[in-house]
Design a protein around this motif. Structure first.
Motif, PDB file in Angstrom:
ATOM      1  N   TYR A 299       0.844  -1.183   0.000  1.00 10.08           N
ATOM      2  CA  TYR A 299       0.000   0.000   0.000  1.00 10.08           C
ATOM      3  C   TYR A 299       0.887   1.243   0.000  1.00 10.08           C
ATOM      4  O   TYR A 299       1.993   1.232   0.550  1.00 10.08           O
ATOM      5  CB  TYR A 299      -0.891   0.038   1.246  1.00 10.08           C
TER       6      TYR A 299
ATOM      7  N   GLN B 196       0.885   5.493   0.956  1.00 11.88           N
ATOM      8  CA  GLN B 196       0.191   6.549   1.681  1.00 11.88           C
ATOM      9  C   GLN B 196       0.862   7.882   1.388  1.00 11.88           C
ATOM     10  O   GLN B 196       1.999   8.109   1.797  1.00 11.88           O
ATOM     11  CB  GLN B 196       0.200   6.276   3.184  1.00 11.88           C
TER      12      GLN B 196
ATOM     13  N   LYS C  80      -3.194  11.458   3.765  1.00 10.36           N
ATOM     14  CA  LYS C  80      -4.173  10.691   3.013  1.00 10.36           C
ATOM     15  C   LYS C  80      -4.292   9.288   3.595  1.00 10.36           C
ATOM     16  O   LYS C  80      -3.455   8.857   4.394  1.00 10.36           O
ATOM     17  CB  LYS C  80      -3.762  10.584   1.540  1.00 10.36           C
ATOM     18  N   GLY C  81      -5.342   8.579   3.173  1.00 13.92           N
ATOM     19  CA  GLY C  81      -5.476   7.180   3.529  1.00 13.92           C
ATOM     20  C   GLY C  81      -4.551   6.316   2.687  1.00 13.92           C
ATOM     21  O   GLY C  81      -3.832   6.802   1.819  1.00 13.92           O
ATOM     22  N   LEU C  82      -4.566   5.014   2.967  1.00 14.18           N
ATOM     23  CA  LEU C  82      -3.712   4.084   2.240  1.00 14.18           C
ATOM     24  C   LEU C  82      -4.418   3.618   0.974  1.00 14.18           C
ATOM     25  O   LEU C  82      -5.628   3.379   0.979  1.00 14.18           O
ATOM     26  CB  LEU C  82      -3.373   2.876   3.113  1.00 14.18           C
TER      27      LEU C  82
ATOM     28  N   LEU D  98      -4.117   0.770  -2.328  1.00 13.95           N
ATOM     29  CA  LEU D  98      -3.482  -0.466  -2.764  1.00 13.95           C
ATOM     30  C   LEU D  98      -2.643  -0.230  -4.015  1.00 13.95           C
ATOM     31  O   LEU D  98      -3.112   0.343  -5.002  1.00 13.95           O
ATOM     32  CB  LEU D  98      -4.535  -1.524  -3.069  1.00 13.95           C
TER      33      LEU D  98
ATOM     34  N   PHE E 257       3.769   0.653   2.626  1.00  8.43           N
ATOM     35  CA  PHE E 257       3.564  -0.378   3.637  1.00  8.43           C
ATOM     36  C   PHE E 257       3.423  -1.741   2.984  1.00  8.43           C
ATOM     37  O   PHE E 257       2.631  -1.913   2.048  1.00  8.43           O
ATOM     38  CB  PHE E 257       2.300  -0.098   4.458  1.00  8.43           C
TER      39      PHE E 257
ATOM     40  N   PHE F 237      -7.547   5.212  11.356  1.00 10.15           N
ATOM     41  CA  PHE F 237      -8.048   4.870  10.032  1.00 10.15           C
ATOM     42  C   PHE F 237      -9.119   3.797  10.131  1.00 10.15           C
ATOM     43  O   PHE F 237      -8.957   2.791  10.829  1.00 10.15           O
ATOM     44  CB  PHE F 237      -6.920   4.346   9.138  1.00 10.15           C
TER      45      PHE F 237
ATOM     46  N   GLU G 117      -8.799  -6.775  -0.869  1.00 10.75           N
ATOM     47  CA  GLU G 117      -8.183  -5.465  -0.733  1.00 10.75           C
ATOM     48  C   GLU G 117      -8.905  -4.668   0.337  1.00 10.75           C
ATOM     49  O   GLU G 117     -10.133  -4.681   0.414  1.00 10.75           O
ATOM     50  CB  GLU G 117      -8.273  -4.738  -2.072  1.00 10.75           C
ATOM     51  N   LEU G 118      -8.146  -3.973   1.157  1.00 14.46           N
ATOM     52  CA  LEU G 118      -8.711  -3.048   2.126  1.00 14.46           C
ATOM     53  C   LEU G 118      -8.899  -1.679   1.485  1.00 14.46           C
ATOM     54  O   LEU G 118      -8.004  -1.194   0.792  1.00 14.46           O
ATOM     55  CB  LEU G 118      -7.791  -2.911   3.337  1.00 14.46           C
TER      56      LEU G 118
ATOM     57  N   PHE H  97      -9.507   2.257   2.469  1.00  8.69           N
ATOM     58  CA  PHE H  97      -9.290   3.095   3.641  1.00  8.69           C
ATOM     59  C   PHE H  97      -9.988   4.433   3.526  1.00  8.69           C
ATOM     60  O   PHE H  97     -10.109   5.008   2.433  1.00  8.69           O
ATOM     61  CB  PHE H  97      -7.795   3.363   3.837  1.00  8.69           C
ATOM     62  N   GLY H  98     -10.430   4.956   4.684  1.00 10.59           N
ATOM     63  CA  GLY H  98     -10.798   6.351   4.767  1.00 10.59           C
ATOM     64  C   GLY H  98      -9.552   7.215   4.831  1.00 10.59           C
ATOM     65  O   GLY H  98      -8.417   6.703   4.862  1.00 10.59           O
ATOM     66  N   GLU H  99      -9.747   8.522   4.886  1.00 10.04           N
ATOM     67  CA  GLU H  99      -8.602   9.446   4.867  1.00 10.04           C
ATOM     68  C   GLU H  99      -8.031   9.720   6.249  1.00 10.04           C
ATOM     69  O   GLU H  99      -7.044  10.433   6.370  1.00 10.04           O
ATOM     70  CB  GLU H  99      -8.998  10.758   4.180  1.00 10.04           C
ATOM     71  N   GLY H 100      -8.626   9.161   7.269  1.00  9.89           N
ATOM     72  CA  GLY H 100      -8.044   9.261   8.584  1.00  9.89           C
ATOM     73  C   GLY H 100      -8.654  10.355   9.443  1.00  9.89           C
ATOM     74  O   GLY H 100      -9.199  11.340   8.945  1.00  9.89           O
TER      75      GLY H 100
END
Lengths: 114, 116
Positions: free
Chosen positions: A36, A38, A42-44, A46, A90, B90, B104-105, B107-110
């Motif tokens: 991943y 980042q 921002k979020g992660l 793929l 990551f 997150f 696949e995960l 994700f939000g932006e945190g």
């Protein structure tokens, strides 16, 4: 038990040169492995995943990774770095056994120099 | 398509206060996760859920609670905030698959939380 080790916390490359980010894993099962990315604040997202099909996996933005069972490695490479590749990366391994959980490496921060 | 939405993006709490971090996904994913990210530590799993009404602890659940009353929502509650809970949180979700952990995960932006 499953674990993942990213061998470098920081990597610096010049723009246009190859990128190598190293990841070793340990897994009791046939693993699923992921990379991943980042970007700051921002979020992660793929980049690519290995799920026991082809051992050379191609991802987005020119990245690829090779699963090497004998070396328990899943290194991420790119032939030519771009300034926009500067981010944190990551390596992730699935826990397996039907638990649907994931173990994250501690991350590698890639810096791209002009 | 909104994906995974987290609110708030930033919050400052005083020690002992409580708050709820909201997470909503519109992809009809059964699996949802809460992680915290601390510098140099990667992401650590706090809680996860495999469907509405089902939650389970991850690696670092102390000081947190979750609920999952709908498929879409997975709020994380901090009770009696402590400085050790200063972190970036997150939320993530994934599809149910036929088997294995190949999903696949997303994700939000945190949510960046500071406890003073």
């Amino acid at each position: 038990a499953q674990s993942v080790t990213q061998l470098d916390s920081h990597v610096s490359v010049s723009e246009g040169t190859p990128v190598l980010l190293r990841c070793n894993y340990s897994s009791s099962y046939s693993p699923s492995l992921f990379w991943y990315v980042q970007h700051p604040n921002k979020g992660l997202q793929l980049l690519l995943k290995y799920t026991s099909a082809a051992t050379l996996v191609k991802g987005i933005n020119g990245f690829e990774a090779e699963f090497k069972k004998s070396e328990t490695s899943f290194h991420l490479t790119k032939p030519s770095a771009h300034m926009s590749d500067a981010a944190e990366y990551f390596c992730v391994v699935s826990v397996g056994g039907g638990t649907y959980k994931y173990i994250f490496g501690t991350g590698t921060r890639l810096k791209v120099l002009a | 398509n909104a994906g995974v939405t987290q609110t708030p993006k930033f919050r400052i709490l005083k020690i002992g206060q409580s708050m709820t971090l909201q997470c909503t996904q519109d992809m009809n994913h059964n699996y949802m996760y809460w992680y915290r990210q601390d510098p140099g530590m990667g992401l650590k799993l706090i809680y996860y859920s495999v469907g509405a009404g089902i939650t389970d602890k991850g690696e670092v659940p102390n000081g947190y609670n979750v609920s999952r009353s709908t498929t879409e929502d997975f709020p994380l509650r901090l009770e009696l905030a402590a400085p050790s809970q200063t972190s970036v949180y997150f939320c993530a979700s994934r599809q149910t698959s036929g088997g294995g952990n190949t999903g696949e995960l997303f994700f939000g932006e945190g949510s960046r939380l500071t406890v003073l």
